[in-house]
Structure formats: C-alpha cells, structure tokens
Design a protein around this motif. Structure first.
Motif, PDB file in Angstrom:
ATOM      1  N   VAL A  50       4.828   5.903   2.821  1.00 36.16           N
ATOM      2  CA  VAL A  50       5.691   5.160   3.733  1.00 36.16           C
ATOM      3  C   VAL A  50       6.002   3.802   3.114  1.00 36.16           C
ATOM      4  O   VAL A  50       5.090   3.112   2.642  1.00 36.16           O
ATOM      5  N   ALA A  51       7.272   3.416   3.108  1.00 36.02           N
ATOM      6  CA  ALA A  51       7.677   2.100   2.617  1.00 36.02           C
ATOM      7  C   ALA A  51       8.225   1.282   3.767  1.00 36.02           C
ATOM      8  O   ALA A  51       9.087   1.748   4.519  1.00 36.02           O
ATOM      9  N   ASP A  52       7.711   0.068   3.918  1.00 36.39           N
ATOM     10  CA  ASP A  52       8.170  -0.857   4.960  1.00 36.39           C
ATOM     11  C   ASP A  52       8.931  -1.982   4.263  1.00 36.39           C
ATOM     12  O   ASP A  52       8.336  -2.917   3.729  1.00 36.39           O
ATOM     13  N   LEU A  53      10.271  -1.873   4.252  1.00 36.19           N
ATOM     14  CA  LEU A  53      11.106  -2.849   3.553  1.00 36.19           C
ATOM     15  C   LEU A  53      11.288  -4.105   4.396  1.00 36.19           C
ATOM     16  O   LEU A  53      11.443  -4.034   5.610  1.00 36.19           O
ATOM     17  N   GLY A  54      11.297  -5.248   3.732  1.00 34.67           N
ATOM     18  CA  GLY A  54      11.419  -6.498   4.466  1.00 34.67           C
ATOM     19  C   GLY A  54      10.273  -6.636   5.444  1.00 34.67           C
ATOM     20  O   GLY A  54      10.463  -6.972   6.613  1.00 34.67           O
ATOM     21  N   CYS A  55       9.072  -6.385   4.952  1.00 35.30           N
ATOM     22  CA  CYS A  55       7.900  -6.288   5.838  1.00 35.30           C
ATOM     23  C   CYS A  55       7.552  -7.611   6.502  1.00 35.30           C
ATOM     24  O   CYS A  55       6.810  -7.627   7.490  1.00 35.30           O
ATOM     25  N   GLY A  56       8.065  -8.727   5.998  1.00 36.91           N
ATOM     26  CA  GLY A  56       7.780 -10.011   6.615  1.00 36.91           C
ATOM     27  C   GLY A  56       6.299 -10.303   6.683  1.00 36.91           C
ATOM     28  O   GLY A  56       5.573 -10.133   5.700  1.00 36.91           O
ATOM     29  N   ARG A  57       5.823 -10.682   7.843  1.00 35.06           N
ATOM     30  CA  ARG A  57       4.424 -11.074   8.016  1.00 35.06           C
ATOM     31  C   ARG A  57       3.499  -9.871   8.199  1.00 35.06           C
ATOM     32  O   ARG A  57       2.313 -10.027   8.426  1.00 35.06           O
ATOM     33  N   GLY A  58       4.047  -8.658   8.119  1.00 31.71           N
ATOM     34  CA  GLY A  58       3.211  -7.469   8.102  1.00 31.71           C
ATOM     35  C   GLY A  58       2.888  -6.865   9.447  1.00 31.71           C
ATOM     36  O   GLY A  58       2.051  -5.956   9.524  1.00 31.71           O
ATOM     37  N   THR A  59       3.563  -7.284  10.498  1.00 30.89           N
ATOM     38  CA  THR A  59       3.267  -6.730  11.823  1.00 30.89           C
ATOM     39  C   THR A  59       3.544  -5.238  11.875  1.00 30.89           C
ATOM     40  O   THR A  59       2.689  -4.438  12.296  1.00 30.89           O
ATOM     41  N   SER A  60       4.738  -4.832  11.431  1.00 31.73           N
ATOM     42  CA  SER A  60       5.062  -3.402  11.466  1.00 31.73           C
ATOM     43  C   SER A  60       4.224  -2.626  10.460  1.00 31.73           C
ATOM     44  O   SER A  60       3.832  -1.481  10.718  1.00 31.73           O
ATOM     45  N   SER A  61       3.904  -3.245   9.329  1.00 32.29           N
ATOM     46  CA  SER A  61       3.083  -2.560   8.321  1.00 32.29           C
ATOM     47  C   SER A  61       1.707  -2.212   8.899  1.00 32.29           C
ATOM     48  O   SER A  61       1.197  -1.098   8.690  1.00 32.29           O
ATOM     49  N   ARG A  62       1.130  -3.142   9.620  1.00 29.80           N
ATOM     50  CA  ARG A  62      -0.192  -2.897  10.209  1.00 29.80           C
ATOM     51  C   ARG A  62      -0.120  -1.779  11.249  1.00 29.80           C
ATOM     52  O   ARG A  62      -0.983  -0.879  11.272  1.00 29.80           O
ATOM     53  N   ILE A  63       0.884  -1.815  12.100  1.00 29.24           N
ATOM     54  CA  ILE A  63       1.029  -0.783  13.131  1.00 29.24           C
ATOM     55  C   ILE A  63       1.262   0.585  12.498  1.00 29.24           C
ATOM     56  O   ILE A  63       0.675   1.595  12.910  1.00 29.24           O
ATOM     57  N   LEU A  64       2.101   0.639  11.474  1.00 31.77           N
ATOM     58  CA  LEU A  64       2.357   1.908  10.791  1.00 31.77           C
ATOM     59  C   LEU A  64       1.093   2.442  10.134  1.00 31.77           C
ATOM     60  O   LEU A  64       0.818   3.647  10.180  1.00 31.77           O
ATOM     61  N   ALA A  65       0.322   1.564   9.525  1.00 31.68           N
ATOM     62  CA  ALA A  65      -0.931   1.993   8.897  1.00 31.68           C
ATOM     63  C   ALA A  65      -1.900   2.557   9.925  1.00 31.68           C
ATOM     64  O   ALA A  65      -2.548   3.589   9.692  1.00 31.68           O
ATOM     65  N   GLU A  66      -1.985   1.904  11.080  1.00 30.79           N
ATOM     66  CA  GLU A  66      -2.934   2.336  12.108  1.00 30.79           C
ATOM     67  C   GLU A  66      -2.468   3.591  12.835  1.00 30.79           C
ATOM     68  O   GLU A  66      -3.278   4.474  13.140  1.00 30.79           O
TER      69      GLU A  66
ATOM     70  N   GLU B 223      -5.250  -6.230   5.926  1.00 29.19           N
ATOM     71  CA  GLU B 223      -6.615  -6.114   5.394  1.00 29.19           C
ATOM     72  C   GLU B 223      -7.479  -5.297   6.351  1.00 29.19           C
ATOM     73  O   GLU B 223      -7.477  -5.509   7.563  1.00 29.19           O
ATOM     74  N   GLY B 224      -8.182  -4.340   5.816  1.00 31.52           N
ATOM     75  CA  GLY B 224      -9.027  -3.484   6.643  1.00 31.52           C
ATOM     76  C   GLY B 224      -8.279  -2.360   7.317  1.00 31.52           C
ATOM     77  O   GLY B 224      -8.863  -1.640   8.147  1.00 31.52           O
ATOM     78  N   ALA B 225      -7.013  -2.168   6.980  1.00 28.66           N
ATOM     79  CA  ALA B 225      -6.243  -1.067   7.572  1.00 28.66           C
ATOM     80  C   ALA B 225      -6.868   0.270   7.176  1.00 28.66           C
ATOM     81  O   ALA B 225      -7.447   0.403   6.098  1.00 28.66           O
ATOM     82  N   PRO B 226      -6.736   1.287   8.048  1.00 27.29           N
ATOM     83  CA  PRO B 226      -7.408   2.570   7.811  1.00 27.29           C
ATOM     84  C   PRO B 226      -6.662   3.485   6.835  1.00 27.29           C
ATOM     85  O   PRO B 226      -6.718   4.702   6.956  1.00 27.29           O
ATOM     86  N   THR B 227      -5.972   2.915   5.890  1.00 30.21           N
ATOM     87  CA  THR B 227      -5.272   3.696   4.875  1.00 30.21           C
ATOM     88  C   THR B 227      -4.987   2.787   3.703  1.00 30.21           C
ATOM     89  O   THR B 227      -5.156   1.562   3.788  1.00 30.21           O
TER      90      THR B 227
END
Length: 279
Positions: free
Chosen positions: A61-77, A102-106
């Motif tokens: 999964v690629a999160d483009l323009g991830c910014g501060r990582g809010t969506s990246s963390r949710i997608l990882a979880e 950090e600490g994401a389950p993937t």
C-alpha cells in the motif's frame, strides 16, 4: 503570496508550506476543533480499501502525500498490509509521519519523493492512496498516470479531494473585514483537482468504480478560532505583519466584523479507480 496563481501549485510558495510540521498541525487542529459534521477521512479511506480489496494483508500500500502520517497509521492498523509506503516530498512531514507510525503492526517505510516520479517499479502496489494532495500538482493527470503505472492488475487507487468553493464563508469574512479585499477572487487552493473535476481527470486514465460526496461542516467558535485557521492558510494576501500571527489577524477582524460563531462548509469527495489489466 503575490501571484494570482493557486498557492498550492505556485513554485514561489508551495515549497515553503510544509517546511515545518507545526503549520500543518495548527491548520488541522483548527479545522478539527471546528468540525461538526463529516466522517473521519482516514477511517473512510480504510473502510473503502477494505471493501474494494480482496486480500489487504497481502498488499503493498502506498500513501501519497502522507503528510503527518495520520492516514498511514490508520491504514497500517486497519489493513495490516504486507508493506506500507508513506510518501511525501517534505522531510518535515516525513519526520512527523515516521514518529506517528512507530510501533505500527506492519512494515512501514517512509520515502521522500515527488508523486510525479514515484521510486516504485511498474505494477507494484495493490492500493495507492492520494488524499488531499492531487491539487498540489499543476496537472494532476500526470500524477494519476503515475499511480496507474504502479498499480497491479485489479489494484485500486483511492483519491480524496475537496470542493473548489471550500470554506467560502471565510473568503467573505476576510473580504468584509478588509484584511484582503480581494479574498473572494483568490483562486481556490483546490482548483486543479476538486470535487467537480476529479472524475473527468481520472476516467481517461483509470476506470472509476466508486464515487461519493460528503458535506463537512465547521463551526468556528469566534474570531480567535477563525484567526487560528487563517494564520495557516496561504490563500489570502494579508499584510506581512499579520499573515502568520493569529492575534493580529483576530484584532483586525474584530475592528470590522462582529465577533460571533462562523459556520463554513466543504464537500469531501472520495473516488475509487481500479486497474483492470496487467498492461
């Protein structure tokens, strides 16, 4: 900003907008505190990915323009993909995103890259998310074509944008207060990729399988709250002494308009496109 061009794409201003994480954090905070209607966007993205992807746990999964990582963390979880790539052109944003995941389950990798030239091979990703970032491209079709290049057969792109007239009430308020008399004539920050043209941009490149629009409403508690947001947006031509100072902006607003709650709205559009072949 001294040019009539969209501040999100103007080369003289765009590179400065995300040099520090604190500015985006303040902008997001002001909007979140004001929000009275509308789902959490990152959660909706994760829901859509789950609904439209057969086996997310095997995906890249690629999160483009991830910014501060809010969506990246949710997608990882939520998706637990095999590998999540958080991609942004701003080092400050990636530093913030790295801390958030950090600490994401993937497995998560943060990559600094221009979304016009992704450092990914062809047919690499099962999901590409581009949320609130396509309007940073002067021609978003070039980015959508790059997204199509990296998608696997059957892979999905989830694109999210806003209506071109988002927060129009604030334009009217700024103009009425005289701090930027031309506020209502400034180009939309979302002008290149907005709710009204996203389907037309995407359809010639990737088949569209789902579109939905949702109104988000915001109730700013008063002029101090409005000023906290205005100090983070590059849309207006404010005097240099007040441009990024919420207290000075609030004082100027109070001199011309009544200090009362201000309601604004924005349409958020979610579009899913799917690559249907392996070519």
């Amino acid at each position: 900003m001294t040019s009539p061009e969209n501040a999100f794409t103007h080369p003289a201003t765009a590179s400065r907008l995300y040099q520090e994480e604190s500015r985006l954090a303040a902008r997001t905070s002001a909007l979140h505190q004001a929000k009275i209607q509308g789902r959490a966007v990152a959660e909706v993205i994760a829901d859509l990915a789950t609904d439209h992807l057969a086996e997310p746990r095997q995906a890249i999964v690629a999160d483009l323009g991830c910014g501060r990582g809010t969506s990246s963390r949710i997608l990882a979880e939520r998706l637990r993909p095999r590998h999540l790539l958080a991609i942004d052109t701003s080092q400050a944003m990636l530093t913030a995103a790295r801390a958030r995941v950090e600490g994401a389950p993937t497995r998560v990798t943060c990559l600094r890259a221009d979304f016009h030239r992704l450092p990914l091979g062809d047919v690499t990703c099962a999901v590409v998310v581009a949320a609130f970032c396509l309007y940073h491209a002067p021609d978003p079709r070039l980015v959508i074509a790059e997204i199509a290049r990296v998608l696997v057969a059957g892979g999905i792109a989830i694109m999210v944008t806003k209506s071109a007239d988002s927060y129009r009430t604030l334009d009217l308020l700024v103009a009425a207060a005289g701090i930027d008399a031309g506020a209502t004539r400034r180009p939309s920050l979302y002008g290149t990729a907005h709710s009204g043209n996203l389907e037309a941009l995407t359809a010639p490149i990737l088949p569209i399988v789902h579109v939905e629009h949702e109104e988000h409403r915001f109730a700013f508690t008063g002029l101090d709250h409005v000023a906290a947001y205005l100090a983070t947006t590059p849309k207006y031509e404010l005097p240099s002494a007040m441009a990024t100072d919420p207290d000075t902006i609030a004082t100027a607003l109070r001199s011309r308009v009544i200090d009362a709650p201000v309601v604004a709205a924005s349409t958020v559009t979610y579009l899913i496109a799917k690559r249907g072949d392996a070519s």
